[in-house]
Design a protein around this motif. Structure first.
Motif, mmCIF file in Angstrom:
data_model
loop_
_atom_site.group_PDB
_atom_site.id
_atom_site.type_symbol
_atom_site.label_atom_id
_atom_site.label_comp_id
_atom_site.label_asym_id
_atom_site.label_seq_id
_atom_site.Cartn_x
_atom_site.Cartn_y
_atom_site.Cartn_z
ATOM 1 N N GLY A 42 8.697 -49.916 16.088
ATOM 2 C CA GLY A 42 8.580 -51.222 15.465
ATOM 3 C C GLY A 42 7.944 -52.236 16.394
ATOM 4 N N VAL A 43 7.065 -53.065 15.848
ATOM 5 C CA VAL A 43 6.415 -54.128 16.630
ATOM 6 C C VAL A 43 5.827 -55.127 15.644
ATOM 7 C CG1 VAL A 43 4.196 -52.906 16.741
ATOM 8 C CG2 VAL A 43 4.751 -54.632 18.466
ATOM 9 N N ALA A 44 5.741 -56.380 16.051
ATOM 10 C CA ALA A 44 5.096 -57.388 15.217
ATOM 11 C C ALA A 44 3.591 -57.112 15.186
ATOM 12 C CB ALA A 44 5.375 -58.787 15.762
ATOM 13 N N HIS B 258 5.522 -52.679 11.066
ATOM 14 C CA HIS B 258 5.692 -54.115 11.318
ATOM 15 C C HIS B 258 7.176 -54.456 11.426
ATOM 16 C CE1 HIS B 258 5.013 -58.353 11.362
ATOM 17 N NE2 HIS B 258 5.571 -58.562 10.180
ATOM 18 N N MET B 259 7.528 -55.139 12.510
ATOM 19 C CA MET B 259 8.912 -55.581 12.704
ATOM 20 C C MET B 259 8.894 -56.870 13.515
ATOM 21 S SD MET B 259 12.154 -53.435 14.161
ATOM 22 C CE MET B 259 12.184 -52.476 12.639
ATOM 23 N N ARG C 43 12.926 -60.946 15.666
ATOM 24 C CA ARG C 43 14.329 -61.205 15.305
ATOM 25 C C ARG C 43 15.008 -59.980 14.717
ATOM 26 N NH1 ARG C 43 11.698 -64.326 11.057
ATOM 27 N NH2 ARG C 43 11.795 -63.176 9.085
ATOM 28 N N ASP C 44 14.213 -59.019 14.229
ATOM 29 C CA ASP C 44 14.785 -57.823 13.609
ATOM 30 C C ASP C 44 14.901 -56.659 14.579
ATOM 31 O OD1 ASP C 44 14.903 -59.131 11.109
ATOM 32 O OD2 ASP C 44 12.784 -58.649 10.735
ATOM 33 N N GLY C 45 14.398 -56.843 15.813
ATOM 34 C CA GLY C 45 14.364 -55.737 16.765
ATOM 35 C C GLY C 45 15.736 -55.252 17.185
ATOM 36 N N ALA C 46 16.618 -56.177 17.591
ATOM 37 C CA ALA C 46 17.947 -55.779 18.063
ATOM 38 C C ALA C 46 18.749 -55.059 16.977
ATOM 39 C CB ALA C 46 18.707 -56.997 18.592
ATOM 40 N N PHE D 120 11.231 -50.108 20.004
ATOM 41 C CA PHE D 120 10.826 -51.440 19.544
ATOM 42 C C PHE D 120 10.149 -52.156 20.701
ATOM 43 C CE2 PHE D 120 11.998 -55.997 19.576
ATOM 44 C CZ PHE D 120 11.232 -56.408 18.496
ATOM 45 N N ALA D 121 9.029 -52.816 20.427
ATOM 46 C CA ALA D 121 8.289 -53.545 21.463
ATOM 47 C C ALA D 121 8.698 -55.010 21.433
ATOM 48 C CB ALA D 121 6.788 -53.402 21.242
#
Length: 245
Positions: free
Chosen positions: A66-68, A94-95, A98-101, A112-113
């Protein structure tokens, strides 16, 4: 970054301070904003995994990261996968930061980046680091300042005033860095130690166009062209505003 591009192009913003990758994409697509300077140079990015996740980059094959999308972290992920021979072998989705954790906590992604501020916070929460941009300096990020063309037409003295204001701010920051970090932590909502770890003062350039920043921009543009994420070549030198130091 992509959202900020939309706002700038639509004329809802006069100045944007954001990652190099979306700024390059906008300029390559024809947005006539000018590079007013750099906010930060040499920004790190972290690729983190769930606490019981994969132990190596090669184990990401066939898994989800996951990464923006459109961010400087996205470029870091794509560049890292290319260096590891994993291009096309990992699903990149796409992430938002705020959704990474929560995604790492649930194991929804293999990695997750994370950007500045968030990376050190997630590390402090026990999420292991698979890789970071500092290990591949050509994949470090910059935060750039872009001014809309209509603003520069309307207020031609703005670039010089911006430089004066930035120089005054930098002088205060370097004189009392503890006060700066306390302010940054309060304004951003991130813990003080995470802010200190994410933003060394050496990342804040004294010049409008530091050579390291220009080199990183050129490398980022070249990578985006090679990966066909942008299709138009342009001159970073001509993106600058003449006369700024």
């Amino acid at each position: 970054g992509p959202d900020l591009n939309e706002a700038l192009i639509a004329g809802h913003l006069d100045i944007g301070i954001y990652g190099d990758t979306p700024a390059i994409v906008a300029h390559a697509q024809g947005f006539q904003g000018r590079l007013l300077g750099f906010d930060s140079v040499g920004m790190n990015a972290w690729l983190l995994t769930p606490r019981t996740g994969v132990k190596s980059l090669q184990e990401l094959q066939g898994k989800v990261v996951g990464v923006a999308l459109g961010s400087y972290m996205h470029r870091f992920v794509l560049g890292l996968l290319k260096l590891q021979g994993l291009s096309g072998k990992v699903k990149v989705v796409h992430m938002l930061p705020r959704d990474g954790a929560p995604a790492l906590e649930r194991g929804d992604v293999a990695a997750f980046a994370a950007p500045n501020n968030l990376g050190p916070l997630l590390i402090s929460q026990g999420f292991p680091v698979l890789a970071e941009a500092l290990q591949t300096p050509q994949l470090l990020g910059t935060s750039v300042v872009v001014a809309a063309p209509k603003l520069l037409e309307r207020v031609p003295q703005l670039p010089a005033a911006w430089v004066r204001a930035r120089n005054a701010a930098l002088k205060e920051i370097r004189t009392d860095s503890e006060a700066y970090y306390a302010f940054h932590a309060e304004a951003s909502g991130f813990p003080l130690q995470a802010v200190k770890a994410a933003i060394p003062l050496s990342n804040l350039p004294d010049q409008s166009y530091p050579q390291q920043g220009l080199n990183l921009l050129a490398q980022a543009k070249r990578f985006l062209l090679e990966e066909k994420l942008i299709r138009k070549e342009f001159s970073v030198e001509q993106w600058r505003i003449a006369g700024l130091v």
